[in-house]
Design an enzyme around this catalytic site. Structure first.
Site, short mmCIF file in Angstrom:
data_model
loop_
_atom_site.label_atom_id
_atom_site.label_comp_id
_atom_site.label_asym_id
_atom_site.label_seq_id
_atom_site.Cartn_x
_atom_site.Cartn_y
_atom_site.Cartn_z
N HIS A 93 0.83 -1.22 0.00
CA HIS A 93 0.00 0.00 0.00
C HIS A 93 0.87 1.27 0.00
O HIS A 93 0.73 2.15 -0.85
CB HIS A 93 -0.88 0.04 1.25
CG HIS A 93 -1.82 -1.12 1.38
ND1 HIS A 93 -2.93 -1.26 0.59
CD2 HIS A 93 -1.83 -2.18 2.23
CE1 HIS A 93 -3.59 -2.36 0.94
NE2 HIS A 93 -2.93 -2.93 1.94
C1 BDR Z 1 -2.75 1.10 5.30
O1 BDR Z 1 -2.98 0.62 6.63
C2 BDR Z 1 -1.78 0.21 7.21
O2 BDR Z 1 -1.93 -1.02 7.83
C3 BDR Z 1 -0.75 0.17 6.11
O3 BDR Z 1 0.53 0.51 6.61
C4 BDR Z 1 -1.26 1.16 5.11
O4 BDR Z 1 -0.80 2.46 5.41
C5 BDR Z 1 -3.48 0.21 4.33
O5 BDR Z 1 -4.84 0.21 4.61
#
Ligand code: BDR
Ligand code: CA
Length: 305
Positions: free
Chosen positions: A237
């Protein structure tokens, strides 16, 4: 050299990979790392930020940010990132210390002002940025681009339609997405397509450097956690958001307004016609993005070799 960057993050495995990407492509642009609560408690995210900086031999100051949302409580994402936030990566104690200040928000504001204009990348809850805008409204005029990983259009990862970073502090997210003059939002719809396969992770593991071994450990842990939740692989992500910052031409986008629900379904993000201040990333080329990440750790990397 590009514009100075403030990196606002909650490391976190995919945040940690985003460090690798920034350190590889624009090492001297990042002026300050703000590590707040999110994937894990602030104590852990600060320690993980320091760990990543020392692993990368990257001399960027780390400022501890918010310890929790502006309103209510939050749930960590230890089920994805592990109780240490880095999938059990155990490295020796860091010598480098975080910035000590009794007013971190003022420190952040003064750093931004002293740079003139900065770009601001958020990879965690929007609490730090909302608090900055609320207390120092003129900080907005010192910020050029804002790039944010968060939200999902018609999908979520902690609730059916709520994404983690929005869900942690919906009030702050709503405020930032409403008040920002322009903000590039990189939502789940885009980021979940960028996921390492086991074969790619193994290739990284075969590279004989301390960084590649560390990355192998955290990507493998992330692979197990992500696929247990039905994702394609080890989902990147936050690196996808950072790659948007670095290579916006690799994404298709549209301009729109985004509303963050703060009541019945907190953290849900919906399109709205109220104000078209958001640049929403849509399609990208996942294979190319993964190659760009692999190139950071594997010298003489040949994409399909
Ligand atoms: C986001 O949530 C976190 O767990 C990850 O680091 C990312 O920023 C994804 O939904
Ligand atoms: Ca994150």
């Amino acid at each position: 050299m590009g514009r100075p960057i403030i990196l606002d993050t909650d490391p976190g495995i995919d945040d940690a990979v985003a460090f690798v990407v920034l350190q590889h492509y624009c090492p001297s642009d990042v002026r300050l790392i703000v590590a707040g609560y999110g994937n894990i408690t602030k104590e852990h995210t600060v320690r993980n930020a320091l760990t990543m900086c020392s692993l990368l031999k990257w001399d960027v100051p780390v400022l501890p940010g918010a310890s929790g949302p502006q309103k209510g409580s939050y749930e960590t994402a230890a089920h994805i990132h592990g109780t240490d936030g880095l999938g059990g990566l155990s490295l020796s104690e860091q010598e480098k210390k975080p910035i000590e200040t009794d007013d971190w928000l003022l420190y952040l504001y003064e750093t931004i002002c002293s740079e003139g204009t900065v770009d601001y990348i958020t990879l965690g809850p929007l609490t730090n940025l909302a608090m900055l805008f609320m207390r120092f409204p003129d900080s907005k005029k010192h910020i050029g681009r804002i790039v944010t990983m968060g939200g999902g259009i018609g999908k979520g990862n902690v609730r059916p339609y709520a994404e983690f970073n929005m869900f942690c502090d919906p009030e702050s997210a709503a405020f930032v997405l409403r008040e920002a003059d322009h903000l590039a939002l990189i939502p789940l719809n885009t980021t979940e397509t960028v996921a390492f396969s086991l074969m790619q992770i193994d290739r990284i593991g075969q590279c004989d450097t301390v960084l590649a071994h560390a990355l192998y450990t955290i990507l493998k842990a992330n692979y197990a956690a992500c696929t247990a939740y039905g994702e394609l692989g080890s989902t990147m992500h936050d690196s996808t958001a950072v790659l948007y910052y670095l290579f916006p031409e690799l994404f298709s986008v549209r301009k729109c307004g985004i509303h963050v629900n703060c009541e019945k379904e907190p953290g849900n993000t919906e399109l709205t016609d109220r104000r078209h201040n958001i640049i929403l990333a849509e399609q990208t080329d996942p294979a190319l993005l993964l190659e760009k990440i692999m190139a950071c750790v594997m010298k003489e990397y040949t994409p399909h070799g």
